[in-house]
Motif scaffolding. Structure first.
Motif, PDB file in Angstrom:
ATOM      1  N   SER A   1      29.840  53.222  15.935  1.00  0.00           N
ATOM      2  CA  SER A   1      30.529  52.371  16.558  1.00  0.00           C
ATOM      3  C   SER A   1      31.741  51.901  15.729  1.00  0.00           C
ATOM      4  O   SER A   1      31.285  51.949  14.461  1.00  0.00           O
ATOM      5  CB  SER A   1      29.544  51.309  16.976  1.00  0.00           C
ATOM      6  OG  SER A   1      28.517  50.738  15.783  1.00  0.00           O
ATOM      7  N   GLY A   2      31.948  50.622  16.093  1.00  0.00           N
ATOM      8  CA  GLY A   2      32.795  49.941  15.335  1.00  0.00           C
ATOM      9  C   GLY A   2      32.015  49.236  13.999  1.00  0.00           C
ATOM     10  O   GLY A   2      32.921  48.463  13.398  1.00  0.00           O
ATOM     11  N   THR A   3      30.522  48.611  14.233  1.00  0.00           N
ATOM     12  CA  THR A   3      30.299  48.000  13.786  1.00  0.00           C
ATOM     13  C   THR A   3      29.416  47.773  12.839  1.00  0.00           C
ATOM     14  O   THR A   3      28.219  46.915  12.350  1.00  0.00           O
ATOM     15  CB  THR A   3      30.399  46.293  14.433  1.00  0.00           C
ATOM     16  OG1 THR A   3      29.526  46.712  15.589  1.00  0.00           O
ATOM     17  CG2 THR A   3      31.787  45.684  14.669  1.00  0.00           C
TER      18      THR A   3
ATOM     19  N   LEU B   1      39.990  52.039  11.743  1.00  0.00           N
ATOM     20  CA  LEU B   1      39.982  51.358  13.214  1.00  0.00           C
ATOM     21  C   LEU B   1      41.306  51.895  13.980  1.00  0.00           C
ATOM     22  O   LEU B   1      41.184  53.118  15.232  1.00  0.00           O
ATOM     23  CB  LEU B   1      39.988  50.009  13.545  1.00  0.00           C
ATOM     24  CG  LEU B   1      39.396  49.029  13.829  1.00  0.00           C
ATOM     25  CD1 LEU B   1      39.299  47.959  13.580  1.00  0.00           C
ATOM     26  CD2 LEU B   1      37.836  49.376  13.565  1.00  0.00           C
TER      27      LEU B   1
ATOM     28  N   TYR C   1      36.882  53.719  17.852  1.00  0.00           N
ATOM     29  CA  TYR C   1      36.505  51.887  17.536  1.00  0.00           C
ATOM     30  C   TYR C   1      37.522  50.906  18.155  1.00  0.00           C
ATOM     31  O   TYR C   1      37.334  49.269  17.841  1.00  0.00           O
ATOM     32  CB  TYR C   1      36.625  52.409  16.127  1.00  0.00           C
ATOM     33  CG  TYR C   1      35.825  53.297  15.499  1.00  0.00           C
ATOM     34  CD1 TYR C   1      34.147  53.990  15.793  1.00  0.00           C
ATOM     35  CD2 TYR C   1      36.263  54.262  13.798  1.00  0.00           C
ATOM     36  CE1 TYR C   1      33.489  54.551  15.130  1.00  0.00           C
ATOM     37  CE2 TYR C   1      35.625  54.822  13.741  1.00  0.00           C
ATOM     38  CZ  TYR C   1      34.251  54.835  13.920  1.00  0.00           C
ATOM     39  OH  TYR C   1      33.327  56.645  13.519  1.00  0.00           O
TER      40      TYR C   1
END
Length: 502
Positions: free
Chosen positions: A51-53, A119, A125
């Protein structure tokens, strides 16, 4: 970081119970903040290395350049200020001083640049394409980041708010941009993850905003709504705080407990009834308008939402007040003959993971009964996340109920996600005029002109009804009475710092 197997419901509550410590009395006799805090949620806040986070933003583990206040305006976070140049085609953000990563190293502009390039390089993302117009991002000294855009984006500080610019130390990323073990700048740092059960964090006392109030925090995944409520009443957890965390019908039970405080906050989430506009019977705008007109949203919300929301007159949150026109008011029209003659099964999809967070099942059944009274045969199908989204994407449905949060606070985030012909969630409605208006509004720097473009788009939605906004959420949350100073913001983020969320 080692991920443990999914544990049982009893083990979840046992873990929460062992985690809690009693609150201490403040010097003035008022309850002090507890040394540790356990929060029950209806989903897993572990988002994964892909995931992005890594973790959900509500955990306060990571931070971004900006955040949005309750008026959907960009406010400082890691960036203390910003300015636009070249008619909104060049944006310069200036970082706060004395920001440290969890490993004690200072945050500098090149770290932010690396996070943004991550990103941009990996579309997964940035699923909404918020950074698609960024041609380059570079440093200007140790504290300034410069974004060069291919076209003017007047709302760019909103695009990099919250999930739009999560910052991680580059050393914690692999060559594919995956997060191995997160090193970020938030007031809490990750201790461990029990996948499907809980996320555990500890205070980062060197945080730029000062030491946080809790020594430890646990976000306990408790999917069953009744189990969440009983865990709070019995003191096994300290709070329930997430959008959909407390169901409307649970208010009375929780309020009867003298040890529990129930609160409500307007959030940026709107609940939508989607139509498959590419297939019969809803390829006809008249059919969509008729269904939208016969659904009594005021009654539906009154019966099932019980004060935890308001009937929607806009396709996205009215908290974006500059672009909330209140025009979604479907007319009462006669049932179209082609819809009356339709003898096929109408499939309504519900996401199984939402049913313990919102009254979708009951609302779906009410709509089903209403359509049945007109001779239409509606079948409700409950699917898990993957199957639900695959069915929506492939058009294997006729109607669906789904939440949507305006994460950037700007109408373009809605229109580019749902309405544009090539939007990720377009459900089969295509309009050249709408495409032109959306692309024009995105880059319009004149505020009056931009507002007029979005008003025209909302008028089109009310006429064509490719989807029907049902209601705007007012999220219920609750906490033990001894937990002082606890509240949740408009993005359903618990406020876990001493000075609040903004």
């Amino acid at each position: 970081m080692r991920l443990l197997p999914i544990i049982t419901k009893a083990a979840i509550l046992a873990a929460a119970l062992s985690f809690c410590t009693p609150a201490e009395a403040g010097r003035d006799g008022a309850p002090a903040l507890a040394r540790s805090l356990s929060i029950g949620i209806g989903r897993d806040f572990y988002e994964g290395s892909e995931s992005g986070t890594y973790l959900h933003g509500s955990t306060s583990m990571w931070e971004a350049l900006t955040y949005l206040n309750a008026r959907m305006e960009a406010v400082p976070w890691l960036a203390e200020s910003w300015r636009s140049e070249e008619s909104s085609r060049r944006w310069v953000f200036r970082l706060r001083e004395n920001v440290l990563f969890h490993d004690g190293s200072p945050l500098e502009a090149h770290h932010v640049v690396a996070s943004m390039r991550r990103l941009m390089k990996n579309p997964r993302y940035d699923p909404a394409g918020s950074l698609s117009y960024v041609e380059a991002v570079e440093t200007a000294g140790d504290r300034e980041i410069v974004f060069r855009l291919s076209k003017a984006i007047p709302h760019f500080p909103k695009l990099v708010a919250y999930y739009g610019s999560p910052v991680f130390k580059p050393e914690c990323l692999d060559d594919e941009g995956r997060i191995r073990e997160p090193i970020a700048t938030g007031p809490y740092r990750l201790k461990s993850v029990r996948q499907g059960a809980g996320v555990y964090l500890s205070a980062f006392n060197e945080h730029w905003n000062g030491p946080p109030p809790y020594e430890e925090i646990a976000f306990m995944t408790i999917p069953d709504a009744q189990t969440r409520a009983m865990a709070l009443i019995s003191g096994q957890i300290d709070a329930i705080a997430d959008v959909g965390g407390v169901l409307p019908e649970q208010q009375a039970t929780l309020k009867r407990s003298p040890d529990v405080v129930v609160k409500k906050t307007e959030v940026a989430t709107t609940h939508l009834l989607l139509f498959n506009c590419a297939a019969l019977p809803f390829s006809s705008s008249e059919a969509r308008r008729w269904v939208s007109g016969v659904i009594d949203r005021d009654k539906l919300i009154s019966v099932f939402v019980k004060g935890a929301g308001t009937p929607a007159r806009d396709p996205y949150t009215p908290m974006a007040r500059d672009y909330a026109f209140g025009l979604i008011q479907p007319p009462k029209i006669s049932m179209p003959s082609d819809l009356a003659a339709y003898k096929g099964e109408i499939i309504m999809l519900l996401h199984g993971g939402t049913l313990q967070r919102w009254p979708y099942r009951e609302m779906g059944q009410a709509i089903q009964a209403m359509l049945h009274s007109y001779g239409l045969r509606v079948s409700i199908r409950i699917m898990e996340q993957g199957s639900f989204h695959d069915s929506i994407k492939s058009g294997r449905f006729h109607m669906a109920i789904q939440p949507y949060t305006l994460m950037t606070g700007d109408p373009d985030f809605f229109y580019s996600y749902w309405i544009l012909s090539d939007a990720p969630r377009n459900c089969g409605w295509h309009s050249n005029e709408a495409d032109i208006l959306i692309n024009e509004a995105r880059h319009e720097t004149d505020t009056t002109r931009r507002t007029a473009l979005y008003r025209r788009l909302e008028e089109m939605l009310n006429k064509e009804m490719p989807l029907l906004p049902l209601y705007h959420d007012a999220a219920l949350y609750a906490h033990r009475r001894e937990i002082g100073g606890f509240y949740m913001d408009h993005f359903f983020k618990p406020c876990l710092t001493r000075t609040g969320c903004e």
